[in-house]
Design a protein around this motif. Sequence first.
Motif, mmCIF file in Angstrom:
data_model
loop_
_atom_site.group_PDB
_atom_site.id
_atom_site.type_symbol
_atom_site.label_atom_id
_atom_site.label_comp_id
_atom_site.label_asym_id
_atom_site.label_seq_id
_atom_site.Cartn_x
_atom_site.Cartn_y
_atom_site.Cartn_z
ATOM 1 N N LYS A 1 0.869 -1.192 -0.105
ATOM 2 C CA LYS A 1 -0.094 -0.227 0.095
ATOM 3 C C LYS A 1 0.803 1.262 -0.006
ATOM 4 O O LYS A 1 0.687 2.280 -0.646
ATOM 5 N N LYS A 2 1.902 1.270 0.773
ATOM 6 C CA LYS A 2 2.711 2.456 0.744
ATOM 7 C C LYS A 2 3.286 2.980 -0.452
ATOM 8 O O LYS A 2 3.568 4.108 -0.802
ATOM 9 N N LYS A 3 3.762 1.785 -1.285
ATOM 10 C CA LYS A 3 4.452 1.933 -2.642
ATOM 11 C C LYS A 3 3.509 1.969 -3.644
ATOM 12 O O LYS A 3 4.190 2.171 -4.942
ATOM 13 N N ARG A 4 2.317 1.736 -3.460
ATOM 14 C CA ARG A 4 1.360 1.455 -4.674
ATOM 15 C C ARG A 4 1.136 2.623 -5.363
ATOM 16 O O ARG A 4 1.079 2.664 -6.842
ATOM 17 N N LEU B 1 -4.393 -6.697 -9.636
ATOM 18 C CA LEU B 1 -5.253 -6.036 -10.344
ATOM 19 C C LEU B 1 -6.401 -5.635 -9.623
ATOM 20 O O LEU B 1 -6.684 -4.510 -9.779
ATOM 21 N N GLU B 2 -6.855 -6.304 -8.713
ATOM 22 C CA GLU B 2 -8.193 -5.844 -7.807
ATOM 23 C C GLU B 2 -7.646 -4.420 -7.131
ATOM 24 O O GLU B 2 -8.502 -3.584 -6.738
ATOM 25 N N LYS B 3 -6.201 -4.255 -6.805
ATOM 26 C CA LYS B 3 -5.745 -3.199 -5.906
ATOM 27 C C LYS B 3 -5.786 -1.968 -6.609
ATOM 28 O O LYS B 3 -5.247 -0.917 -6.282
ATOM 29 N N ILE B 4 -5.782 -2.120 -8.116
ATOM 30 C CA ILE B 4 -5.751 -0.829 -8.925
ATOM 31 C C ILE B 4 -7.305 -0.523 -9.171
ATOM 32 O O ILE B 4 -7.923 -1.244 -10.140
ATOM 33 N N PRO B 5 -7.898 0.517 -8.377
ATOM 34 C CA PRO B 5 -9.350 0.710 -8.348
ATOM 35 C C PRO B 5 -9.700 1.503 -9.823
ATOM 36 O O PRO B 5 -8.864 2.024 -10.370
ATOM 37 N N MET B 6 -11.144 1.239 -10.305
ATOM 38 C CA MET B 6 -11.627 2.151 -11.103
ATOM 39 C C MET B 6 -11.900 3.272 -10.380
ATOM 40 O O MET B 6 -11.698 3.439 -9.197
ATOM 41 N N SER B 7 -11.795 4.555 -11.016
ATOM 42 C CA SER B 7 -12.164 5.599 -10.671
ATOM 43 C C SER B 7 -13.544 5.638 -9.856
ATOM 44 O O SER B 7 -14.293 4.830 -10.364
ATOM 45 N N PRO B 8 -13.837 6.509 -8.776
ATOM 46 C CA PRO B 8 -15.148 6.330 -7.970
ATOM 47 C C PRO B 8 -16.215 6.722 -9.104
ATOM 48 O O PRO B 8 -17.317 6.109 -8.881
ATOM 49 N N GLU B 9 -16.023 7.622 -9.895
ATOM 50 C CA GLU B 9 -16.918 8.233 -10.903
ATOM 51 C C GLU B 9 -17.430 6.935 -11.722
ATOM 52 O O GLU B 9 -18.704 6.755 -11.845
ATOM 53 N N TRP B 10 -16.191 6.150 -12.234
ATOM 54 C CA TRP B 10 -16.617 5.077 -12.816
ATOM 55 C C TRP B 10 -17.478 3.907 -12.166
ATOM 56 O O TRP B 10 -18.532 3.193 -12.610
ATOM 57 N N GLY C 1 -16.904 5.934 1.835
ATOM 58 C CA GLY C 1 -15.738 5.429 2.303
ATOM 59 C C GLY C 1 -14.416 6.494 2.281
ATOM 60 O O GLY C 1 -14.577 7.186 1.516
ATOM 61 N N VAL C 2 -13.435 6.107 2.991
ATOM 62 C CA VAL C 2 -12.312 6.938 2.647
ATOM 63 C C VAL C 2 -11.536 6.245 1.549
ATOM 64 O O VAL C 2 -11.231 5.044 1.305
ATOM 65 N N ARG C 3 -11.373 7.126 0.411
ATOM 66 C CA ARG C 3 -10.787 6.924 -0.716
ATOM 67 C C ARG C 3 -9.347 6.938 -0.833
ATOM 68 O O ARG C 3 -8.651 8.001 -0.430
ATOM 69 N N ASP C 4 -8.658 5.832 -1.184
ATOM 70 C CA ASP C 4 -7.301 5.814 -1.239
ATOM 71 C C ASP C 4 -6.884 6.569 -2.236
ATOM 72 O O ASP C 4 -7.239 6.711 -3.517
ATOM 73 N N ASN C 5 -5.756 7.804 -2.230
ATOM 74 C CA ASN C 5 -5.582 8.376 -3.006
ATOM 75 C C ASN C 5 -4.379 7.754 -3.924
ATOM 76 O O ASN C 5 -3.268 7.998 -3.656
ATOM 77 N N VAL C 6 -4.841 7.173 -4.825
ATOM 78 C CA VAL C 6 -4.091 6.140 -5.741
ATOM 79 C C VAL C 6 -4.506 6.440 -7.196
ATOM 80 O O VAL C 6 -5.438 6.812 -7.397
ATOM 81 N N VAL C 7 -3.588 6.352 -8.291
ATOM 82 C CA VAL C 7 -3.863 6.502 -9.646
ATOM 83 C C VAL C 7 -4.793 5.326 -10.009
ATOM 84 O O VAL C 7 -4.734 4.245 -9.632
ATOM 85 N N ASN C 8 -5.718 5.732 -10.649
ATOM 86 C CA ASN C 8 -6.980 4.764 -10.837
ATOM 87 C C ASN C 8 -6.681 4.114 -12.152
ATOM 88 O O ASN C 8 -5.726 4.477 -12.874
ATOM 89 N N PHE C 9 -7.514 3.059 -12.428
ATOM 90 C CA PHE C 9 -7.103 2.274 -13.764
ATOM 91 C C PHE C 9 -7.273 3.059 -15.081
ATOM 92 O O PHE C 9 -6.328 2.877 -15.880
ATOM 93 N N GLU C 10 -8.114 3.801 -15.131
ATOM 94 C CA GLU C 10 -8.340 4.739 -16.330
ATOM 95 C C GLU C 10 -7.040 5.546 -16.582
ATOM 96 O O GLU C 10 -6.744 5.727 -17.732
ATOM 97 N N GLU C 11 -6.345 6.054 -15.478
ATOM 98 C CA GLU C 11 -4.923 6.866 -15.734
ATOM 99 C C GLU C 11 -3.928 6.083 -16.145
ATOM 100 O O GLU C 11 -2.898 6.704 -16.512
ATOM 101 N N LEU C 12 -3.889 4.736 -16.266
ATOM 102 C CA LEU C 12 -2.932 4.070 -16.543
ATOM 103 C C LEU C 12 -2.305 4.046 -18.093
ATOM 104 O O LEU C 12 -1.200 3.678 -18.392
#
Length: 1023
Positions: free
Chosen positions: A264-267, A289-298, A347-358
């Motif tokens: 999680k710290k390096k994701r 793969l499951e740990k890379i979320p889609m954007s909340p909007e999607w 819920g608290v949203r993890d500030n991570v790059v989402n799948f669409e942004e990859l």
Amino acid sequence: MNVDALAAVIPADIEAADIDVRLGSVWVPQDDIHAFIVKMLEPNEYATRSMTVQYSPYSSLWSIGGKPWTGGNVLARETYGTSRMDAYEIIEASLNLRAATVRDKKYDAEGKEYYVINSEETILAQEKQTLLKDRFREWIFDDPDRRERLVRKYNDEYNNIRPREYDGGNLRFYGMNPEISLHEHQRNAIARILYGGNTLLGHEVGAGKTFEIVGGIQESKRLALCSKAMVVVPNHLVEQWASEYLRLYPAANILVVSKTEFEKKKRRRFCARIATGEYDAVIIGHSQLEKIPMSPEWQEKHLQEQIDAVMRQIDEAKRNNGEHWTIKQMVAAHKRLETRMKNLTEGVRDNVVNFEELGIDMLVVDESHEFKNLALTTKMRNVAGVNQTDAKKSSDLFMKCRYMDMRTGGRGIVFATGTPISNTLAEMYTIQRYLQYDELRGRGLENFDAWASVFAETRTALELAPSGRGYRLKTRLAAYYNLPELCALFANAADIKVAADLNLPVPVIKGGKPTVVLLKPSGLQKNMVDGLVERSEAIRNKQVSPDVDNMLKVTMDGRALALDVRMIDPGLPDEEDSKIAACCGNVYRIWKEKADDKAAQLVFCDIGTPQSVIPMRKNDDGVYVLDADNFNDVYNDIRCKLANMGIPQEEIAFIHEAKTDVQKANLFAKVRSGAVRVLIGSTAKMGAGTNIQDRLYALHHLDVPWRPSDLAQREGRIIRPGNMYSEVEVFRYVKEGTFDAYNYQIIENKAKFIGQIMTNKPPSRRMEDIDDMTLNYAEVKALASGNPKIREKMDLDLDIARLELLRNKHRTQQFRLQDMVSSTLPHAIRAQESLIEDYEKDIAEAEQAAGSKFSITIAGDTYTDREKAGIALLALCPLAAKSEKPYEAGKYLHFVLALEVNVFTKDATLMLKGNHTYSIDLSKSETGNMTRIENAGKGIGKLIEDCGAKITDYEKQIQNAKLELGKPFVQEEELKEKKQRVARLNVELDLDHQEENVVMDESREAVGLNSEVMDEDEPESER
């Protein structure tokens, strides 16, 4: 020419007798269902007008509105219905693919109401349901006009696919390792990835799918069909995949994700690397793969679509007075979706790059069968093989697939697996949802119930209970229909290749098939099997709480008992004739015989897996013993026995000892080098992706796997290219008098059933599925005891299948004869009579226009000289070749002359257009062509004679058809008698112990017997 080429490959129309139509098939118009109800139940005129039949494509829900009062209708209450469930209710249940079920309301100690199945009323209602279904099948095609209309509709809607064939022979692979040559099937698979849409590479285990995927990615990248691919593989294969990728394309720019980098710290930082890097491919594990979320909007949009769809279904069900249990099930699904939406938004949203942004525009999933547990919504209740529980990783992948379809137009997803169908054909629908979602939606098959109404059938039957004594109601997907059309639709995305298609250089099994090591049961085992029967009866009679004992526990204990009695009670003695002892004997023999080659062996066992490696020590007699009080697990016991036989401890390993990917890679390297010669593991840990075949000589099945795909994955470890042995040995250890032998038979039969679908050959139009292994305990015991009635039943089943095939052919013949008498031949006679009229008119008009001398007009000029006329006619050929329609060349007698020239062959055809059109093939002879024109006019009289002869022949055929029409199927009585005998045998095979017919409501059972060993949300769930 293009039109001709297309016409040549259009699928031939399917005849009525070959189309299976169910009461509930979504392509049958509502008016026809209404007409069937009126025909069967004969409501009065007012009730007929008031009653409506409606179908909703949103929910695949059928409803009968304005049902009339049936109190005085004998047909609705007696003939086709019961006092508790009239025929209208039974038909509505059938339309919605539900079994007719009668429930009684009860109250518990707290006054809360609940429902239980009324066994007698349910059995009676289901008999009426079967009768109505049979009547519908007989009625739907008995009217020639209705038959012609529906056959046309079915062919236009479902028999309209010719799967494309892909040829990769012209592909050039720039940057590929020149030392590696791809097989033809691999090149064709790459062509499919490049030129086709979403793709399933369903190739035989060991066919080289890795290179197919890598080649497809690199060529797609080179041709600018994709910019960045993500390859999702089993966690333990990430490093191996990266190695194979660079072996094929040494200069490829790939990013390989390790477990530590995805903590999680390096994701976030690592996802940013993926997004900003210009990689050819990013290789990650399934769990990552499951740990890379889609954007909340999607996610909100995706969930809202599902919520809206369920709400539409609930509204329609309530509006049409849908069944209480169906609405309750939909409401529960709605609540689950609402909860997920709430958790997402609050819920608290993890500030991570989402799948669409990859920047991923190609998603590849290796071993895609691991994602088969994708939940679906259905009106059917408690149907074995229909998954309604949602595996989180599967729903996550489905959401990403929908995004990829939106981004790439249905071209950006590749699945790969050697076992596309693990256990049931319902899994094909799941694959189609992942890869062909838009196509299913376009055909009205997006909803599982709609799909099943066309291609599958559920059957609820009174079957022997798992204990072998008493009965229970069980619903399952029992048969599949219209399979060629289903397979053609599936083939739009699926590239299936089996061993027979590939001809790969793989070893053969010694003796042509696995060696069955048949072992006699000990007295202790026999007594313990009897104990399982007693437990089953206690469960059936509700003498024990489900959380204390249930049928899944009984089934698992039965499997464990067949392996070793110490699996049930560790304090029991180690028996000399156990499966473990027999397996160790064979392992040691082969280890000794193949010592010079350093041959390796695999031992598979999914039961009794180790928690740890237990240290061994020598006792006072110099014999190795485990440093434990009692028997602990199968693996350590095998290791100890083999060590005592003389195999060095360092040459024996468990797959479970390798905890990390690096440790697994080192262990596999030792097996390939011969340092480890006996590797023991489970299907989950040592199945798919374990490529250690180099020195494998023998494989041992210590227990019976749960599914056909498990068997294929196990044996795929040894029977694959790259094995140094041309012949290998495979052993199956079977204990008589236990579940073993019959479970193997069930698995093999089910594998054959799946194999007939997973092939490039046209399948049968209909197939019966094989029931799951745990429901035939009575037959297992009968087989073990040598009961001859089992053999009689098997023979009768074959005879019944043959007779039903003959009866179906007879039905096809009767339909055809009926068509011949009522339409086909009368139409043919009228067509000939019409021709005669045209011919006679042409003769009369030609005689009136004829003069004493030859005369013809070509291009406006009249000729009396045949040669000059012929020259003028041939001079028009270049002009006719450029014309898109027949070129008007002139006139002869009253006939208009039209010239047509094939631009490729230069062949010229002249048409004489009068009341009828007559065609003449022109030659290069000027006078010869004129003679042909004159002969065409003179030959009309002969055509009239030919028509008269055809009419006479057609009239004779009508009389012959009338003689055959209505003849019964001559073997109908034999078929009936054999079915009755089988029914009696099914009762007699209830272990000669007849009890009252106790029927259990499966919806109230604590554990379903079709539960699988492995939960896909866990890396491995072993027993």
